[in-house]
Design an enzyme around this catalytic site. Structure first.
Site, PDB file in Angstrom:
ATOM      1  N   SER A  35       0.825  -1.379  -0.059  1.00  0.00           N
ATOM      2  CA  SER A  35       0.001  -0.024  -0.028  1.00  0.00           C
ATOM      3  C   SER A  35       0.920   1.240   0.014  1.00  0.00           C
ATOM      4  O   SER A  35       0.255   2.306  -0.349  1.00  0.00           O
ATOM      5  CB  SER A  35      -1.041   0.138   1.131  1.00  0.00           C
ATOM      6  OG  SER A  35      -0.121  -0.090   2.392  1.00  0.00           O
ATOM      7  N   SER A 125       7.314   4.684  17.706  1.00  0.00           N
ATOM      8  CA  SER A 125       7.604   5.887  17.399  1.00  0.00           C
ATOM      9  C   SER A 125       7.836   7.010  18.873  1.00  0.00           C
ATOM     10  O   SER A 125       7.006   6.860  19.686  1.00  0.00           O
ATOM     11  CB  SER A 125       6.714   6.825  16.417  1.00  0.00           C
ATOM     12  OG  SER A 125       6.963   8.118  16.197  1.00  0.00           O
ATOM     13  N   ALA A 126       8.819   7.832  18.383  1.00  0.00           N
ATOM     14  CA  ALA A 126       9.148   8.737  19.643  1.00  0.00           C
ATOM     15  C   ALA A 126       7.715   9.640  19.732  1.00  0.00           C
ATOM     16  O   ALA A 126       7.421  10.639  20.522  1.00  0.00           O
ATOM     17  CB  ALA A 126      10.189   9.993  19.161  1.00  0.00           C
ATOM     18  N   TYR A 149      -2.754   8.994  13.990  1.00  0.00           N
ATOM     19  CA  TYR A 149      -1.294   8.099  13.892  1.00  0.00           C
ATOM     20  C   TYR A 149      -0.535   7.874  15.285  1.00  0.00           C
ATOM     21  O   TYR A 149      -0.372   6.843  15.722  1.00  0.00           O
ATOM     22  CB  TYR A 149      -0.217   8.777  12.823  1.00  0.00           C
ATOM     23  CG  TYR A 149       0.906   8.074  13.000  1.00  0.00           C
ATOM     24  CD1 TYR A 149       1.229   6.839  12.361  1.00  0.00           C
ATOM     25  CD2 TYR A 149       2.146   8.781  13.680  1.00  0.00           C
ATOM     26  CE1 TYR A 149       2.325   6.161  12.354  1.00  0.00           C
ATOM     27  CE2 TYR A 149       3.237   8.191  13.590  1.00  0.00           C
ATOM     28  CZ  TYR A 149       3.578   6.828  13.025  1.00  0.00           C
ATOM     29  OH  TYR A 149       4.592   6.304  13.149  1.00  0.00           O
ATOM     30  N   LYS A 153       0.022   4.232  17.622  1.00  0.00           N
ATOM     31  CA  LYS A 153       1.226   3.584  18.033  1.00  0.00           C
ATOM     32  C   LYS A 153       0.729   3.489  19.650  1.00  0.00           C
ATOM     33  O   LYS A 153       1.302   2.431  20.289  1.00  0.00           O
ATOM     34  CB  LYS A 153       2.218   4.530  17.886  1.00  0.00           C
ATOM     35  CG  LYS A 153       2.566   4.545  16.427  1.00  0.00           C
ATOM     36  CD  LYS A 153       3.271   3.380  15.769  1.00  0.00           C
ATOM     37  CE  LYS A 153       3.419   3.308  14.309  1.00  0.00           C
ATOM     38  NZ  LYS A 153       3.886   2.078  13.972  1.00  0.00           N
ATOM     39  N   ASN A 179      13.940  10.148  14.300  1.00  0.00           N
ATOM     40  CA  ASN A 179      13.514  10.501  12.944  1.00  0.00           C
ATOM     41  C   ASN A 179      14.485   9.682  11.946  1.00  0.00           C
ATOM     42  O   ASN A 179      15.795  10.249  11.599  1.00  0.00           O
ATOM     43  CB  ASN A 179      14.036  12.187  12.600  1.00  0.00           C
ATOM     44  CG  ASN A 179      12.734  12.765  13.366  1.00  0.00           C
ATOM     45  OD1 ASN A 179      12.493  12.595  14.594  1.00  0.00           O
ATOM     46  ND2 ASN A 179      12.150  13.460  12.710  1.00  0.00           N
ATOM     47  N   ARG A 292       4.074  24.474  11.143  1.00  0.00           N
ATOM     48  CA  ARG A 292       3.287  23.380  10.754  1.00  0.00           C
ATOM     49  C   ARG A 292       2.301  23.207  12.077  1.00  0.00           C
ATOM     50  O   ARG A 292       2.858  22.869  13.137  1.00  0.00           O
ATOM     51  CB  ARG A 292       3.947  22.218  10.389  1.00  0.00           C
ATOM     52  CG  ARG A 292       3.134  21.028   9.753  1.00  0.00           C
ATOM     53  CD  ARG A 292       3.997  19.848   9.100  1.00  0.00           C
ATOM     54  NE  ARG A 292       4.779  19.454   9.987  1.00  0.00           N
ATOM     55  CZ  ARG A 292       5.719  18.596   9.654  1.00  0.00           C
ATOM     56  NH1 ARG A 292       5.588  18.044   8.179  1.00  0.00           N
ATOM     57  NH2 ARG A 292       6.460  17.810  10.421  1.00  0.00           N
TER      58      ARG A 292
HETATM   59  P1  NAD Z   1       6.716   2.470   5.047  1.00  0.00           P
HETATM   60  O1  NAD Z   1       5.477   3.123   4.558  1.00  0.00           O
HETATM   61  O2  NAD Z   1       7.953   2.811   3.953  1.00  0.00           O
HETATM   62  O3  NAD Z   1       6.533   0.968   5.334  1.00  0.00           O
HETATM   63  C1  NAD Z   1       5.606   0.465   5.974  1.00  0.00           C
HETATM   64  C2  NAD Z   1       5.164  -0.760   5.153  1.00  0.00           C
HETATM   65  O4  NAD Z   1       3.965  -1.520   5.446  1.00  0.00           O
HETATM   66  C3  NAD Z   1       4.834  -0.408   3.541  1.00  0.00           C
HETATM   67  O5  NAD Z   1       5.740  -1.277   2.685  1.00  0.00           O
HETATM   68  C4  NAD Z   1       3.329  -0.631   3.424  1.00  0.00           C
HETATM   69  O6  NAD Z   1       3.256  -1.049   2.262  1.00  0.00           O
HETATM   70  C5  NAD Z   1       3.191  -1.723   4.518  1.00  0.00           C
HETATM   71  N1  NAD Z   1       1.801  -2.018   4.983  1.00  0.00           N
HETATM   72  C6  NAD Z   1       0.961  -0.894   5.520  1.00  0.00           C
HETATM   73  N2  NAD Z   1      -0.261  -1.495   6.029  1.00  0.00           N
HETATM   74  C7  NAD Z   1      -0.038  -2.753   5.690  1.00  0.00           C
HETATM   75  C8  NAD Z   1      -1.081  -3.770   6.037  1.00  0.00           C
HETATM   76  N3  NAD Z   1      -2.074  -3.569   6.367  1.00  0.00           N
HETATM   77  N4  NAD Z   1      -0.514  -5.013   5.548  1.00  0.00           N
HETATM   78  C9  NAD Z   1       0.844  -5.263   5.195  1.00  0.00           C
HETATM   79  N5  NAD Z   1       1.440  -4.496   4.844  1.00  0.00           N
HETATM   80  C10 NAD Z   1       1.190  -3.106   5.099  1.00  0.00           C
HETATM   81  O7  NAD Z   1       7.199   3.243   6.383  1.00  0.00           O
HETATM   82  P2  NAD Z   1       8.287   2.991   7.186  1.00  0.00           P
HETATM   83  O8  NAD Z   1       8.995   4.357   7.330  1.00  0.00           O
HETATM   84  O9  NAD Z   1       9.483   2.052   6.765  1.00  0.00           O
HETATM   85  O10 NAD Z   1       7.827   2.746   8.631  1.00  0.00           O
HETATM   86  C11 NAD Z   1       7.819   1.490   9.361  1.00  0.00           C
HETATM   87  C12 NAD Z   1       7.367   1.518  10.430  1.00  0.00           C
HETATM   88  O11 NAD Z   1       7.883   2.289  11.385  1.00  0.00           O
HETATM   89  C13 NAD Z   1       5.730   2.065  10.477  1.00  0.00           C
HETATM   90  O12 NAD Z   1       4.872   1.398  11.431  1.00  0.00           O
HETATM   91  C14 NAD Z   1       5.815   3.369  10.885  1.00  0.00           C
HETATM   92  O13 NAD Z   1       4.662   4.067  11.735  1.00  0.00           O
HETATM   93  C15 NAD Z   1       7.048   3.071  12.024  1.00  0.00           C
HETATM   94  N6  NAD Z   1       7.775   4.712  12.157  1.00  0.00           N
HETATM   95  C16 NAD Z   1       8.337   5.131  11.096  1.00  0.00           C
HETATM   96  C17 NAD Z   1       8.870   6.550  11.335  1.00  0.00           C
HETATM   97  C18 NAD Z   1       9.383   7.144   9.947  1.00  0.00           C
HETATM   98  O14 NAD Z   1       9.694   8.203  10.209  1.00  0.00           O
HETATM   99  N7  NAD Z   1       9.917   6.549   8.974  1.00  0.00           N
HETATM  100  C19 NAD Z   1       9.100   6.844  12.520  1.00  0.00           C
HETATM  101  C20 NAD Z   1       8.641   6.168  13.597  1.00  0.00           C
HETATM  102  C21 NAD Z   1       8.088   4.914  13.479  1.00  0.00           C
HETATM  103  N1  UDP Z   2      10.040  20.624   8.504  1.00  0.00           N
HETATM  104  C1  UDP Z   2      10.225  21.745   7.646  1.00  0.00           C
HETATM  105  N2  UDP Z   2       9.673  21.648   6.308  1.00  0.00           N
HETATM  106  C2  UDP Z   2       9.179  20.346   5.847  1.00  0.00           C
HETATM  107  C3  UDP Z   2       9.350  19.179   6.645  1.00  0.00           C
HETATM  108  C4  UDP Z   2       9.616  19.118   8.146  1.00  0.00           C
HETATM  109  O1  UDP Z   2      10.451  22.851   8.150  1.00  0.00           O
HETATM  110  O2  UDP Z   2       8.905  20.427   4.549  1.00  0.00           O
HETATM  111  C5  UDP Z   2      10.607  20.445   9.903  1.00  0.00           C
HETATM  112  C6  UDP Z   2       9.546  20.188  10.948  1.00  0.00           C
HETATM  113  O3  UDP Z   2       8.767  21.367  11.154  1.00  0.00           O
HETATM  114  C7  UDP Z   2      10.375  19.722  12.039  1.00  0.00           C
HETATM  115  C8  UDP Z   2      11.409  18.771  11.407  1.00  0.00           C
HETATM  116  O4  UDP Z   2      11.514  19.470  10.056  1.00  0.00           O
HETATM  117  O5  UDP Z   2      10.779  20.721  12.718  1.00  0.00           O
HETATM  118  C9  UDP Z   2      11.008  17.292  10.966  1.00  0.00           C
HETATM  119  O6  UDP Z   2       9.896  17.293  10.470  1.00  0.00           O
HETATM  120  P1  UDP Z   2       9.424  15.705  10.053  1.00  0.00           P
HETATM  121  O7  UDP Z   2       8.283  15.852   9.599  1.00  0.00           O
HETATM  122  O8  UDP Z   2      10.748  15.096   9.090  1.00  0.00           O
HETATM  123  O9  UDP Z   2       9.502  14.926  11.320  1.00  0.00           O
HETATM  124  P2  UDP Z   2       8.518  15.086  12.576  1.00  0.00           P
HETATM  125  O10 UDP Z   2       7.986  16.325  12.754  1.00  0.00           O
HETATM  126  O11 UDP Z   2       7.832  13.747  12.663  1.00  0.00           O
HETATM  127  O12 UDP Z   2       9.664  14.789  13.732  1.00  0.00           O
END
Ligand code: NAD
Ligand code: UDP
Length: 337
Positions: A35, A125-126, A149, A153, A179, A292
């Site tokens: 997805s 996540s943080a 979201y 979590k 991040n 934002r």
């Molecule tokens: P991503 O979207 O690249 O990967 C998530 C994957 O899960 C995708 O490949 C998507 O197709 C799959 N997916 C979603 N819903 C599904 C379902 N119902 N069944 C099977 N597959 C499904 O995201 P990511 O950045 O790799 O993040 C991975 C995990 O880490 C997520 O749970 C996200 O919430 C968490 N996370 C990400 C970040 C970030 O900034 N990237 C930060 C904190 C936590």
């Molecule tokens: N940010 C920004 N411009 C953008 C995207 C993000 O200034 O187009 C800033 C945002 O306000 C934050 C930092 O970059 O201070 C990280 O944002 P991001 O969305 O990557 O992560 P999160 O806010 O979830 O920690």
């Protein structure tokens, strides 16, 4: 043969973790509904290793598909990445987010339980710290959520805590990512967001490669050294290695443990822009725009628990992060397409 199942294994963090797990000697199966990802990500991972990675298309909300998988393959632990992660979208489609993330996790755990698979690494996540009063943020910080979201979590953390309280033979890690940025040094896999990136680093990369005119910096009047938001950016390969360590930890420890995966260092938006343009010798035009809604000023981890329990610390530098992001973006200007 024994396998580790990666739900969401084709995603940004999942694909990098798949590679580090096979490098560490694990056999890996990805289960993803694509997805928010493409099959090409795992094709690329496959090109980076001799070891076969099994990929199965399916949805974690589909118990029959999970039963089939666990019947065919002996899975010993699950690393659960699958989930939707766009904060703004979650406020528009809360039911979709709760269904996908929360219902999906409950279904996954129910079927794991049927097959007596009780080791789970969960992508938290943080964001569960909300707007923390103090930095650096230890795992004991009170939790809260400000959008669906984050709420999903937090709900999953509570559900998994209740599960372990009822059935202490589960072994669960709640990995709270800060991040994630960067890409594998090969430049073959990386972050490929759909549409306009929400996150800072992919936006900077797309400006640098000429896909977008300029970065909007969301506010320069925060109580931070340069007024722009401060975050704990962690290289995705460091993050992936944290999962390898977490799996090794679960082999020896039952119960549930929350662990921060961050560097412990905060950088501002302008720090990131400047590092990106200096290291990569490329311009990143930007303008300051209003804050934002929902953003917090400062967020960075207290990372010592991961060091003590897992023997893991982030090792890559800011230079590694911006260089590897650019290597991926400049050699794949259209991502996996
Ligand atoms: P991503 O979207 O690249 O990967 C998530 C994957 O899960 C995708 O490949 C998507 O197709 C799959 N997916 C979603 N819903 C599904 C379902 N119902 N069944 C099977 N597959 C499904 O995201 P990511 O950045 O790799 O993040 C991975 C995990 O880490 C997520 O749970 C996200 O919430 C968490 N996370 C990400 C970040 C970030 O900034 N990237 C930060 C904190 C936590
Ligand atoms: N940010 C920004 N411009 C953008 C995207 C993000 O200034 O187009 C800033 C945002 O306000 C934050 C930092 O970059 O201070 C990280 O944002 P991001 O969305 O990557 O992560 P999160 O806010 O979830 O920690």
């Amino acid at each position: 043969m024994e396998y580790i199942l990666l739900t969401g294994g084709a995603g940004y963090i999942g694909s990098h973790t798949a590679l580090e797990l096979v490098n560490a000697g694990f056999n890996v199966i990805s289960f993803d509904n694509y997805s928010n990802s493409s099959t090409e990500a795992l094709n690329r991972v496959q090109q980076l290793t001799d070891k076969k990675i099994i990929s199965i298309e399916g949805d974690i909300r589909d118990p029959e598909a999970l039963r089939q998988l666990f019947t065919h393959y002996k899975v010993t632990a699950v690393v659960h990445f699958a989930g939707l992660k766009a904060v703004g979208e979650s406020t528009q489609y809360p039911l979709h987010y709760y269904d996908n993330n929360v219902t999906g996790t409950v279904t996954l755990c129910q079927v794991m339980r049927e097959f007596k698979i009780k080791k789970l690494v969960f992508s938290s996540s943080a964001t569960v710290y909300g707007d923390a009063k103090q930095v650096p943020i230890p795992e004991t910080t009170p939790r809260s959520a400000t959008n669906p979201y984050g709420q999903s979590k937090l709900m999953i953390e509570h559900i998994l805590e209740d599960l372990v309280a009822a059935e202490p033979d589960w072994a669960i890690s709640l990995l709270r990512y800060f991040n994630p940025v960067g890409a594998h040094h090969s430049g073959r896999i990386g972050e490929d967001p759909n549409g306009i990136p929400n996150n800072l680093m992919p936006f900077i990369s797309q400006v640098a490669v000429g896909k977008r005119d300029q970065l909007s910096v969301f506010g320069n009047n925060y109580p931070t050294p340069d007024g722009t938001g401060v975050r704990d950016y962690i290289h995705v390969v460091d993050l992936a290695l944290g999962h390898v360590k977490a799996l090794q930890y679960l082999n020896k420890n039952n119960g549930i443990t929350a662990i921060n995966l961050g560097t412990g260092v905060g950088y501002s938006v302008l720090d990131m822009v400047n590092a990106f343009s200096q290291v990569n010798k490329v311009a990143v035009p930007y303008q300051i725009v209003p804050r934002r809604p929902g953003d917090i000023a400062t967020c960075y981890a207290q990372p010592d628990k991961a060091a003590t329990l897992l023997g893991w610390r982030a090792e890559k530098t800011l230079e590694d992060m911006v260089r590897d992001s650019w290597h991926w973006q400049s050699t794949n200007p259209n991502g996996y397409n």
